[in-house]
Enzyme design. Structure first.
Site, mmCIF file in Angstrom:
data_model
loop_
_atom_site.group_PDB
_atom_site.id
_atom_site.type_symbol
_atom_site.label_atom_id
_atom_site.label_comp_id
_atom_site.label_asym_id
_atom_site.label_seq_id
_atom_site.Cartn_x
_atom_site.Cartn_y
_atom_site.Cartn_z
ATOM 1 N N TYR A 138 0.764 -1.135 0.071
ATOM 2 C CA TYR A 138 -0.056 -0.045 0.098
ATOM 3 C C TYR A 138 0.882 1.190 -0.168
ATOM 4 O O TYR A 138 0.418 2.194 -0.536
ATOM 5 C CB TYR A 138 -1.005 -0.077 1.343
ATOM 6 C CG TYR A 138 -2.323 -0.517 1.018
ATOM 7 C CD1 TYR A 138 -2.426 -1.920 0.466
ATOM 8 C CD2 TYR A 138 -3.410 0.002 1.390
ATOM 9 C CE1 TYR A 138 -3.467 -2.332 0.455
ATOM 10 C CE2 TYR A 138 -4.672 -0.585 1.319
ATOM 11 C CZ TYR A 138 -4.802 -1.654 0.976
ATOM 12 O OH TYR A 138 -6.138 -2.386 0.752
ATOM 13 N N LYS A 188 2.958 -15.156 2.912
ATOM 14 C CA LYS A 188 3.047 -16.041 1.668
ATOM 15 C C LYS A 188 4.361 -16.317 1.475
ATOM 16 O O LYS A 188 5.346 -15.993 0.545
ATOM 17 C CB LYS A 188 2.533 -15.324 0.487
ATOM 18 C CG LYS A 188 2.508 -15.927 -0.843
ATOM 19 C CD LYS A 188 1.285 -17.127 -0.981
ATOM 20 C CE LYS A 188 1.769 -17.881 -2.288
ATOM 21 N NZ LYS A 188 0.747 -18.990 -2.484
ATOM 22 N N ASP A 220 -3.398 -17.960 0.668
ATOM 23 C CA ASP A 220 -4.131 -18.805 0.018
ATOM 24 C C ASP A 220 -4.997 -19.828 0.753
ATOM 25 O O ASP A 220 -6.210 -19.963 0.697
ATOM 26 C CB ASP A 220 -3.864 -19.483 -1.183
ATOM 27 C CG ASP A 220 -2.277 -20.224 -0.885
ATOM 28 O OD1 ASP A 220 -1.844 -19.962 0.175
ATOM 29 O OD2 ASP A 220 -1.935 -20.834 -1.811
ATOM 30 N N ASP A 244 -6.520 -6.817 3.988
ATOM 31 C CA ASP A 244 -7.560 -6.052 3.470
ATOM 32 C C ASP A 244 -8.756 -7.196 2.858
ATOM 33 O O ASP A 244 -9.930 -7.160 3.327
ATOM 34 C CB ASP A 244 -6.969 -5.236 2.391
ATOM 35 C CG ASP A 244 -8.098 -4.643 1.803
ATOM 36 O OD1 ASP A 244 -9.096 -4.151 2.198
ATOM 37 O OD2 ASP A 244 -8.094 -4.446 0.456
ATOM 38 N N ASP A 248 -12.365 -8.946 4.793
ATOM 39 C CA ASP A 248 -13.711 -8.736 3.902
ATOM 40 C C ASP A 248 -14.368 -10.253 3.880
ATOM 41 O O ASP A 248 -15.480 -10.287 3.992
ATOM 42 C CB ASP A 248 -13.428 -8.179 2.580
ATOM 43 C CG ASP A 248 -13.880 -6.913 2.349
ATOM 44 O OD1 ASP A 248 -13.525 -6.046 3.112
ATOM 45 O OD2 ASP A 248 -14.440 -6.248 1.175
HETATM 46 C C1 IPM Z 1 -10.403 -0.917 3.955
HETATM 47 C C2 IPM Z 1 -10.652 -0.299 2.487
HETATM 48 C C3 IPM Z 1 -9.498 0.736 2.116
HETATM 49 C C4 IPM Z 1 -8.399 -0.288 2.245
HETATM 50 C C5 IPM Z 1 -9.829 1.111 0.839
HETATM 51 C C6 IPM Z 1 -11.054 2.102 0.729
HETATM 52 C C7 IPM Z 1 -8.517 2.175 0.784
HETATM 53 O O1 IPM Z 1 -10.780 -1.618 1.568
HETATM 54 O O2 IPM Z 1 -10.420 -0.209 5.060
HETATM 55 O O3 IPM Z 1 -10.365 -2.207 3.961
HETATM 56 O O4 IPM Z 1 -8.052 -1.066 1.251
HETATM 57 O O5 IPM Z 1 -7.531 -0.299 3.272
HETATM 58 MG MG MG Z 2 -11.050 -3.458 2.485
#
Ligand code: IPM
Ligand code: MG
Length: 353
Positions: A138, A188, A220, A244, A248
């Site tokens: 990042y 990884k 993975d 990240d 999710d």
């Molecule tokens: C998160 C989001 C952010 C990230 C984006 C919006 C930049 O996906 O907070 O997980 O990738 O960190």
């Molecule tokens: Mg995210």
């Protein structure tokens, strides 16, 4: 206690308004809190031509904690990269040195049927992902898009210094100590040198925490195991981009991304608190969003920055109660429960507080 309130874009203002109602109740009960609001993301761009206006950053610096809604929206997608809403979010994380991102995934028993996985796979789930937030691909340099050999190439750099890994490792081991004393480090290392170093440092730091069982998993496989048997995990620690993605995936185990709060902490437990979901432009302005992740983010603020566990428990208890009462926003609604709007959900939490 000074709280910088940054509603942001899309559903951000609606959900933050519900969390502010909760803070107002605590204030009327005697909590010494001051709140000040400022724009960030697209709202920052609209107000000051910058997704992280200088005034917003200084407010956040001066505050003890930051409450953030969400950033982003289709109307900002065509802006130059440095002006996009997401850049404001990444910059405030970096500027405030919020390197430890705590993302719990917790399943409320009443919501088991809202998960896309079988209830027996997810019931009782209580997982904490510790995501490193200010390093990795990042932020690594060099990065860019340029012409090489007559064609465009895009490149980023995955980079961790050992001190960056060490400090997030200490946070993760500390959290694992307070939970099930099991920490899974995800990387990884079979392919990436950056991950090889990550793993070495995790093993070094583990010597300071002999009570914690440290395990290692490739990312993975971790993605697969999260869906196959998520309850095998207690605390996970991983880098920025893997975290990240995995967070999710983990969020859907709990039925809705609309339920999950997060904390991003610096070395001194100053923190920024935000729901892990985005700005949901499709439902913004319609009073449909689920404010519970934002309200639970306030609970995390009390737990981690204000070290007031009783108030954190009180807020979480109020949320559990409205869930138990059968109130549901659209994202977690199932047959037989009562559908409520964003503001009705906020009011119900206030009442149960
Ligand atoms: C998160 C989001 C952010 C990230 C984006 C919006 C930049 O996906 O907070 O997980 O990738 O960190
Ligand atoms: Mg995210």
């Amino acid at each position: 206690m000074k709280i910088a309130v940054l509603p942001g874009d899309g559903i951000g203002p609606e959900i933050v308004a519900q969390a502010v109602k909760v803070l107002d109740v605590l204030k009327s009960d005697g909590a010494k809190i001051e709140m000040e609001t400022a724009p960030i993301g697209g709202a920052g761009y609209d107000a000051a031509g910058d997704p992280l206006p200088e005034a917003t950053l200084s407010l956040a610096r001066a505050a003890d904690a930051v409450l953030l809604g969400a950033v982003g929206g289709p109307q900002y997608d065509a802006l130059d990269r440095p002006l996009r809403p997401e850049r404001g979010l990444l910059r405030i994380r970096k500027e405030l040195n919020l390197f430890a991102n705590l993302r719990p995934a917790l399943l409320y028993p009443e919501l088991a049927s809202a998960s896309s996985l079988k209830p027996e796979v997810v019931s009782g789930l209580d997982l904490m992902i510790v995501r490193e937030l200010t390093g990795d691909v990042y932020f690594g340099q060099p990065r860019g898009i340029e012409i090489r050999n007559g064609e465009r190439v895009g490149f980023n750099t995955m980079l961790y210094s050992e001190s960056e890994v060490r400090r997030v490792a200490h946070v993760a081991f500390g959290i694992a100590m307070k939970r099930g004393k099991k920490l899974c480090s995800v990387e990884k290392a079979n392919v990436l040198e950056c991950s090889e170093l990550w793993k070495e440092v995790m093993i070094e730091v583990s010597k300071d925490y002999p009570e914690v069982a440290l395990s290692h998993m490739y990312v993975d496989n971790a993605a697969m195991q999260l869906i196959r048997a998520p309850k095998q995990f207690d605390t996970m620690v991983t880098g920025n981009i893997f975290g990240d993605i995995l967070s999710d995936a983990a969020s859907m185990l709990s039925g809705s991304i609309g339920m999950l709060p997060s904390a991003s902490l610096d070395q001194n437990n100053k923190g920024m608190y935000e729901p892990i979901h985005g700005s949901a432009p499709d439902i913004s302005g319609k009073n449909l969003a689920n404010p519970l992740a934002t309200i639970l983010s306030v609970a995390m603020m009390y737990r981690y920055t204000f070290a007031d566990l009783a108030t954190a428990d009180r807020i979480e208890g109020a949320v559990k109660k409205v869930i138990a009462q059968g109130l549901r926003t659209g994202d977690i609604w199932t047959e037989g429960t009562q559908k409520v709007s964003c503001s009705e959900m906020g009011d119900a939490v206030v009442k149960s507080l």
